[in-house]
Design a protein around this motif. Structure first.
Motif, PDB file in Angstrom:
ATOM      1  N   GLY A 137      65.496 115.226  38.493  1.00 19.57           N
ATOM      2  CA  GLY A 137      65.767 113.822  38.688  1.00 19.57           C
ATOM      3  C   GLY A 137      65.761 112.924  37.472  1.00 19.57           C
ATOM      4  N   TYR A 161      60.579 104.724  40.539  1.00 21.88           N
ATOM      5  CA  TYR A 161      61.167 105.647  41.504  1.00 21.88           C
ATOM      6  C   TYR A 161      61.847 106.775  40.745  1.00 21.88           C
ATOM      7  N   MET A 162      62.239 107.804  41.479  1.00 15.99           N
ATOM      8  CA  MET A 162      63.061 108.877  40.924  1.00 15.99           C
ATOM      9  C   MET A 162      64.257 109.058  41.835  1.00 15.99           C
ATOM     10  N   ILE A 163      65.402 109.332  41.215  1.00 15.13           N
ATOM     11  CA  ILE A 163      66.606 109.659  41.968  1.00 15.13           C
ATOM     12  C   ILE A 163      66.942 111.102  41.633  1.00 15.13           C
ATOM     13  N   ARG A 218      72.126 112.548  47.135  1.00 12.86           N
ATOM     14  CA  ARG A 218      70.979 112.131  46.327  1.00 12.86           C
ATOM     15  C   ARG A 218      69.929 111.454  47.195  1.00 12.86           C
ATOM     16  N   GLU A 268      64.170 109.116  36.285  1.00  8.41           N
ATOM     17  CA  GLU A 268      63.216 108.058  36.592  1.00  8.41           C
ATOM     18  C   GLU A 268      63.885 106.704  36.396  1.00  8.41           C
ATOM     19  N   SER A 291      67.293  96.568  46.635  1.00 12.02           N
ATOM     20  CA  SER A 291      67.053  97.889  47.208  1.00 12.02           C
ATOM     21  C   SER A 291      67.969  98.909  46.534  1.00 12.02           C
ATOM     22  N   ILE A 292      67.630 100.171  46.704  1.00 13.21           N
ATOM     23  CA  ILE A 292      68.407 101.252  46.110  1.00 13.21           C
ATOM     24  C   ILE A 292      69.053 102.038  47.243  1.00 13.21           C
ATOM     25  N   ARG A 293      70.361 102.248  47.151  1.00 12.05           N
ATOM     26  CA  ARG A 293      71.084 103.041  48.140  1.00 12.05           C
ATOM     27  C   ARG A 293      71.705 104.234  47.422  1.00 12.05           C
ATOM     28  N   PRO A 294      71.128 105.431  47.607  1.00 10.58           N
ATOM     29  CA  PRO A 294      71.657 106.608  46.922  1.00 10.58           C
ATOM     30  C   PRO A 294      73.011 107.030  47.493  1.00 10.58           C
ATOM     31  N   LYS A 338      59.404 108.242  45.711  1.00 16.50           N
ATOM     32  CA  LYS A 338      58.295 107.601  45.014  1.00 16.50           C
ATOM     33  C   LYS A 338      57.167 108.616  44.957  1.00 16.50           C
ATOM     34  N   VAL A 362      66.168 108.963  46.895  1.00 19.82           N
ATOM     35  CA  VAL A 362      65.256 108.146  46.091  1.00 19.82           C
ATOM     36  C   VAL A 362      63.857 108.468  46.570  1.00 19.82           C
TER      37      VAL A 362
END
Length: 90
Positions: A67, A77-79, A9, A69, A2-5, A13, A11
């Motif tokens: 952002g 995803y994009m942050i 920021r 990619e 998983s991604i944790r900004p 989709k 995340v």
């Protein structure tokens, strides 16, 4: 995985939409612009200066050149920073 900004920021989709011309021709994915609409997948805690105004599940419109990619587990995803978000769609 998983991604944790971090910080302010988020995340996102992108929301894939099928684009049809006036004549009824469906445009292929490579011949159209990427959409500027997305769904928030994760949001950071914010900072002392920046209070988070978006939350997971919000549908948003973001800046065209915003952002970074990233690809995680085959998903794109994009942050981006919260200030690159232009609006929340309600």
């Amino acid at each position: 995985m998983s991604i944790r900004p971090l910080g302010d920021r988020v995340v996102i989709k992108r929301v894939e939409t099928e684009e049809v011309t006036r004549g009824g021709i469906v445009l292929a994915g490579t011949s159209k612009e990427k959409p500027q609409e997305a769904v928030v997948i994760a949001a950071g805690p914010g900072t002392a200066e920046v209070k988070m105004e978006v939350q997971v599940g919000d549908k948003i419109i973001f800046s065209k050149f915003a952002g970074t990619e990233v690809k995680v587990d085959g998903q794109e995803y994009m942050i981006l920073k919260q200030d690159e978000i232009l609006a929340v769609i309600e």
